[in-house]
Design an enzyme around this catalytic site. Sequence first.
Site, mmCIF file in Angstrom:
data_model
loop_
_atom_site.group_PDB
_atom_site.id
_atom_site.type_symbol
_atom_site.label_atom_id
_atom_site.label_comp_id
_atom_site.label_asym_id
_atom_site.label_seq_id
_atom_site.Cartn_x
_atom_site.Cartn_y
_atom_site.Cartn_z
ATOM 1 N N SER A 7 33.231 46.364 31.340
ATOM 2 C CA SER A 7 32.514 47.636 31.407
ATOM 3 C C SER A 7 33.476 48.818 31.232
ATOM 4 C CB SER A 7 31.782 47.700 32.754
ATOM 5 O OG SER A 7 31.080 48.874 32.888
ATOM 6 N N HIS B 29 40.661 46.466 46.062
ATOM 7 C CA HIS B 29 39.940 47.301 47.031
ATOM 8 C C HIS B 29 40.896 48.277 47.724
ATOM 9 C CE1 HIS B 29 36.006 45.482 46.506
ATOM 10 N NE2 HIS B 29 36.636 44.341 46.367
ATOM 11 N N THR B 30 41.849 48.749 46.967
ATOM 12 C CA THR B 30 42.759 49.788 47.448
ATOM 13 C C THR B 30 42.590 51.081 46.650
ATOM 14 O OG1 THR B 30 44.406 48.858 45.957
ATOM 15 C CG2 THR B 30 44.573 48.228 48.275
ATOM 16 N N ASP B 31 42.104 50.970 45.388
ATOM 17 C CA ASP B 31 42.148 52.159 44.514
ATOM 18 C C ASP B 31 41.277 53.294 45.038
ATOM 19 O OD1 ASP B 31 39.751 50.882 43.746
ATOM 20 O OD2 ASP B 31 40.068 51.181 41.596
ATOM 21 N N GLU C 24 31.110 55.467 34.376
ATOM 22 C CA GLU C 24 30.617 54.289 35.115
ATOM 23 C C GLU C 24 29.742 54.757 36.287
ATOM 24 O OE1 GLU C 24 31.558 50.831 34.680
ATOM 25 O OE2 GLU C 24 30.319 50.209 36.384
ATOM 26 N N LEU D 70 36.686 41.133 34.597
ATOM 27 C CA LEU D 70 37.858 41.492 33.787
ATOM 28 C C LEU D 70 37.666 42.873 33.143
ATOM 29 C CD1 LEU D 70 38.594 38.020 32.137
ATOM 30 C CD2 LEU D 70 39.672 39.036 34.147
ATOM 31 N N SER D 71 36.758 43.632 33.717
ATOM 32 C CA SER D 71 36.562 45.034 33.327
ATOM 33 C C SER D 71 36.047 45.219 31.899
ATOM 34 C CB SER D 71 37.844 45.848 33.530
ATOM 35 O OG SER D 71 38.151 45.898 34.883
ATOM 36 N N ASP E 108 40.499 50.251 36.825
ATOM 37 C CA ASP E 108 40.151 49.525 35.601
ATOM 38 C C ASP E 108 40.318 50.404 34.368
ATOM 39 O OD1 ASP E 108 39.408 47.774 37.568
ATOM 40 O OD2 ASP E 108 37.256 48.017 37.262
ATOM 41 N N GLY F 264 30.794 40.832 32.417
ATOM 42 C CA GLY F 264 30.369 40.606 33.803
ATOM 43 C C GLY F 264 31.205 39.570 34.534
HETATM 44 C C1 GLA Z 1 36.277 46.907 40.622
HETATM 45 C C2 GLA Z 1 36.347 48.432 40.563
HETATM 46 C C3 GLA Z 1 37.789 48.910 40.748
HETATM 47 C C4 GLA Z 1 38.418 48.296 41.982
HETATM 48 C C5 GLA Z 1 38.198 46.785 42.014
HETATM 49 C C6 GLA Z 1 38.680 46.165 43.287
HETATM 50 O O1 GLA Z 1 36.942 46.335 39.536
HETATM 51 O O2 GLA Z 1 35.857 48.887 39.329
HETATM 52 O O3 GLA Z 1 37.814 50.316 40.793
HETATM 53 O O4 GLA Z 1 37.931 48.912 43.154
HETATM 54 O O5 GLA Z 1 36.842 46.440 41.844
HETATM 55 O O6 GLA Z 1 40.057 46.304 43.386
#
Ligand code: GLA
Length: 361
Positions: free
Chosen positions: A118, A23-25, A150, A115-116, A162, A112
């Site tokens: 998507s 939650h920094t990006d 996305e 682990l990204s 991600d 889901g």
């Molecule tokens: C999800 C979002 C990212 C990032 C994280 C939290 O994975 O897709 O962009 O904000 O949450 O770090």
Amino acid sequence: MDAVGPEARLWHAPGRVNLIGDHTDYQEGLCLPIAIDRDVVVAYRPRGDGRVIVSSLDLDGTVEVDAAGTDDPGGVEPRWGRVVAGVVRVLAQRGRPPVGIDAAVASTVPIGSGLSSSAAFEVAMAGALADAAGWPLTGLPLALAAQEAEHVGTGMPCGVMDQLASVCGRAGHALLIDCRSLEVEAIALPDALAVVVVHSGLPRALESSAYGQRRAACEATAARLGLVSLRDATPAQVADDPFARHVVSENERVGQFVAALRRHDLDTLGRLALESHRSLADDFAVSTRELDLLVALAVEGGAYGARLTGAGFGGCIVALVAASESEAMVGNVVDRYRARTGLEAVAFAVRAVDGAGPVTS
Ligand code: GLA
């Protein structure tokens, strides 16, 4: 993948696990993901009628959209096709010639789970579509197009971590991403360190989650402080605001974590991971009982430290473990989690791998 025929080409994109910096990006901050040895593969070949037709080995239904990007992603069924439509639309807007493809997609990234899967799907799909049209798309432009896909496809206002991790992964390295400059620096991982992912057995429901609210709250605080983002906020400025306090302290921890990685100080890595988890749980309020329990069990099982990874609200933790002890820790945590919750956790060590690209055999 045979559905596409023997002359099919392949593009693949890895999932990611974030070691620290969540939650920094979307506040121009710092994060430190690795691309993992689980990926999405798209098999494809061009077709002459300008249609993009995609089937999945993991999900039901076939998606069909126009290669010119004219289909509204929000109306596409089955739902997973909205990502396809988002990618097609974003690439069309950026000038990709409207060449159609037949494609089949398969994923070893648990879907889901945080682990990204998507982001990996978006990157692999974008790579396949670009290649089929002979329209080069790599590096940062590929990651930014996938991120926008996305937004367009699912409405989830994600940051860029991600997709950049999936594109820029480097074997044996974590990626220090500065989400303001979009510079990526590869930091070597010590051989003595194993990175273990433990899935809580509960899905993460991002689109319906508080992700967008958190992001909006951070933006509002930055605006109130007269800043473009919380990247420039000082600890004193955010002392009374738990969400912003998390973002500011998390950026600080990423810097300390990278310094500890460089000197192979595994104890400090573990401590910082635990501090990050506490901040995500107490200040940012995105943990769950199950994730808190898994973090505690990982530490009891011998991990240096552990934290929820990704957006939170369910999904996975990442544990930092001595390489020699990772197998024992995995069994121990899964058993004790089952005994405490009745839930079946899935735990596995991950390796840092190279980023997305064509599969050449
Ligand atoms: C999800 C979002 C990212 C990032 C994280 C939290 O994975 O897709 O962009 O904000 O949450 O770090």
